[in-house]
Design a protein around this motif. Structure first.
Motif, PDB file in Angstrom:
ATOM      1  N   LEU A  11       0.828  -1.211   0.000  1.00 59.25           N
ATOM      2  CA  LEU A  11       0.000   0.000   0.000  1.00 59.25           C
ATOM      3  C   LEU A  11       0.857   1.254   0.000  1.00 59.25           C
ATOM      4  O   LEU A  11       0.564   2.226  -0.713  1.00 59.25           O
ATOM      5  N   THR A  12       1.935   1.246   0.775  1.00 63.22           N
ATOM      6  CA  THR A  12       2.834   2.409   0.815  1.00 63.22           C
ATOM      7  C   THR A  12       3.472   2.638  -0.551  1.00 63.22           C
ATOM      8  O   THR A  12       3.507   3.764  -1.053  1.00 63.22           O
ATOM      9  N   ALA A  13       3.975   1.565  -1.168  1.00 64.45           N
ATOM     10  CA  ALA A  13       4.608   1.689  -2.485  1.00 64.45           C
ATOM     11  C   ALA A  13       3.608   2.160  -3.533  1.00 64.45           C
ATOM     12  O   ALA A  13       3.921   3.012  -4.367  1.00 64.45           O
ATOM     13  N   LYS A  14       2.380   1.638  -3.478  1.00 67.49           N
ATOM     14  CA  LYS A  14       1.358   2.036  -4.452  1.00 67.49           C
ATOM     15  C   LYS A  14       0.969   3.501  -4.247  1.00 67.49           C
ATOM     16  O   LYS A  14       0.851   4.262  -5.214  1.00 67.49           O
ATOM     17  N   CYS A  15       0.800   3.911  -2.992  1.00 70.58           N
ATOM     18  CA  CYS A  15       0.428   5.309  -2.712  1.00 70.58           C
ATOM     19  C   CYS A  15       1.515   6.275  -3.170  1.00 70.58           C
ATOM     20  O   CYS A  15       1.216   7.304  -3.783  1.00 70.58           O
ATOM     21  N   LEU A  16       2.785   5.950  -2.890  1.00 68.78           N
ATOM     22  CA  LEU A  16       3.880   6.822  -3.332  1.00 68.78           C
ATOM     23  C   LEU A  16       3.985   6.861  -4.853  1.00 68.78           C
ATOM     24  O   LEU A  16       4.218   7.911  -5.446  1.00 68.78           O
ATOM     25  N   THR A  17       3.795   5.703  -5.480  1.00 71.34           N
ATOM     26  CA  THR A  17       3.855   5.656  -6.941  1.00 71.34           C
ATOM     27  C   THR A  17       2.731   6.494  -7.551  1.00 71.34           C
ATOM     28  O   THR A  17       2.963   7.277  -8.481  1.00 71.34           O
ATOM     29  N   LEU A  18       1.521   6.346  -7.025  1.00 72.85           N
ATOM     30  CA  LEU A  18       0.398   7.140  -7.540  1.00 72.85           C
ATOM     31  C   LEU A  18       0.596   8.629  -7.279  1.00 72.85           C
ATOM     32  O   LEU A  18       0.273   9.465  -8.127  1.00 72.85           O
ATOM     33  N   LYS A  19       1.117   8.970  -6.120  1.00 72.39           N
ATOM     34  CA  LYS A  19       1.373  10.377  -5.794  1.00 72.39           C
ATOM     35  C   LYS A  19       2.340  10.990  -6.799  1.00 72.39           C
ATOM     36  O   LYS A  19       2.102  12.073  -7.335  1.00 72.39           O
ATOM     37  N   HIS A  20       3.422  10.271  -7.096  1.00 66.96           N
ATOM     38  CA  HIS A  20       4.395  10.786  -8.054  1.00 66.96           C
ATOM     39  C   HIS A  20       3.851  10.771  -9.479  1.00 66.96           C
ATOM     40  O   HIS A  20       4.168  11.643 -10.271  1.00 66.96           O
ATOM     41  N   TRP A  21       3.040   9.762  -9.786  1.00 62.88           N
ATOM     42  CA  TRP A  21       2.424   9.709 -11.121  1.00 62.88           C
ATOM     43  C   TRP A  21       1.520  10.918 -11.335  1.00 62.88           C
ATOM     44  O   TRP A  21       1.580  11.570 -12.372  1.00 62.88           O
ATOM     45  N   LEU A  22       0.685  11.235 -10.365  1.00 60.45           N
ATOM     46  CA  LEU A  22      -0.232  12.366 -10.497  1.00 60.45           C
ATOM     47  C   LEU A  22       0.521  13.689 -10.574  1.00 60.45           C
ATOM     48  O   LEU A  22       0.130  14.592 -11.310  1.00 60.45           O
ATOM     49  N   ALA A  23       1.609  13.812  -9.829  1.00 59.54           N
ATOM     50  CA  ALA A  23       2.400  15.044  -9.875  1.00 59.54           C
ATOM     51  C   ALA A  23       3.129  15.181 -11.211  1.00 59.54           C
ATOM     52  O   ALA A  23       3.304  16.289 -11.714  1.00 59.54           O
ATOM     53  N   CYS A  24       3.525  14.063 -11.793  1.00 56.04           N
ATOM     54  CA  CYS A  24       4.299  14.080 -13.035  1.00 56.04           C
ATOM     55  C   CYS A  24       3.411  14.181 -14.273  1.00 56.04           C
ATOM     56  O   CYS A  24       3.809  14.729 -15.283  1.00 56.04           O
ATOM     57  N   SER A  25       2.201  13.642 -14.183  1.00 58.82           N
ATOM     58  CA  SER A  25       1.395  13.495 -15.397  1.00 58.82           C
ATOM     59  C   SER A  25       0.060  14.225 -15.323  1.00 58.82           C
ATOM     60  O   SER A  25      -0.908  13.781 -15.912  1.00 58.82           O
ATOM     61  N   ALA A  26       0.021  15.335 -14.634  1.00 54.83           N
ATOM     62  CA  ALA A  26      -1.246  16.057 -14.493  1.00 54.83           C
ATOM     63  C   ALA A  26      -1.815  16.472 -15.846  1.00 54.83           C
ATOM     64  O   ALA A  26      -3.027  16.489 -16.043  1.00 54.83           O
ATOM     65  N   ASP A  27      -0.954  16.788 -16.796  1.00 52.85           N
ATOM     66  CA  ASP A  27      -1.425  17.240 -18.106  1.00 52.85           C
ATOM     67  C   ASP A  27      -1.327  16.156 -19.185  1.00 52.85           C
ATOM     68  O   ASP A  27      -1.448  16.445 -20.364  1.00 52.85           O
ATOM     69  N   ARG A  28      -1.113  14.916 -18.782  1.00 57.51           N
ATOM     70  CA  ARG A  28      -0.993  13.822 -19.747  1.00 57.51           C
ATOM     71  C   ARG A  28      -2.254  12.974 -19.748  1.00 57.51           C
ATOM     72  O   ARG A  28      -2.867  12.773 -18.710  1.00 57.51           O
TER      73      ARG A  28
END
Length: 158
Positions: A11-28
């Motif tokens: 859960l921690t790894a998934k939450c961190l991955t999603l957090k970084h994904w959303l920060a990186c790909s907001a306009d994608r």
């Protein structure tokens, strides 16, 4: 058997991955889908997500750059979990897909996209054809000359 998707490390790894994904790909337009959590032969957790969208290769490249920055900041002797982190790399070992793989807090994370054959090349668009102006012959004698300009004498007879 416990549900691995609810394991605290997963859960921690998934939450961190999603957090970084959303920060990186907001306009994608690309999205992470089909999350799966498994346990490998070595006992470590493996988290996998499929990347879907119009340009998954570009999205994965940008995301891996962000993950590399994040993990390079975490990999310090002062951080407890840094020993369980590994920098991201591209993995081509599974035929038919490209994956970005890294280890985050002891959990292997894999974001992958299916390799599709390049679409057929677009047909080359022909240059526009020159517009042809119809011949004015046969339209009458008065049309090609246009309107007759009247001179000052003709309009003001004095």
């Amino acid at each position: 058997m416990a549900n691995l998707a609810l394991h605290p490390d997963a859960l921690t790894a998934k939450c961190l991955t999603l957090k970084h994904w959303l920060a990186c790909s907001a306009d994608r337009p690309e999205k992470l889908r089909n999350w799966q959590t498994t346990r490998g032969e070595d006992g470590r957790l493996y988290l996998s997500a499929e990347l879907r969208g119009p340009n998954p290769a570009g999205a994965l490249r940008a995301f891996m750059g962000r993950q590399a920055l994040f993990l390079s900041l975490r990999v310090e002797p002062s951080v407890e979990s840094s020993a369980d982190d590994a920098m991201p790399y591209l993995d081509f070992s599974t035929p038919g897909r490209t994956a970005g793989v890294w280890r985050l807090s002891g959990v292997w994370v894999e974001v992958w996209y299916p390799e599709t054959p390049d679409a057929a090349p677009r047909p080359v668009q022909r240059p526009p054809q020159a517009v042809t102006v119809p011949s004015r012959q046969g339209l009458g004698a008065r049309l090609p000359q246009g309107r007759r300009n009247k001179t000052l004498k003709e309009t003001n007879p004095a």
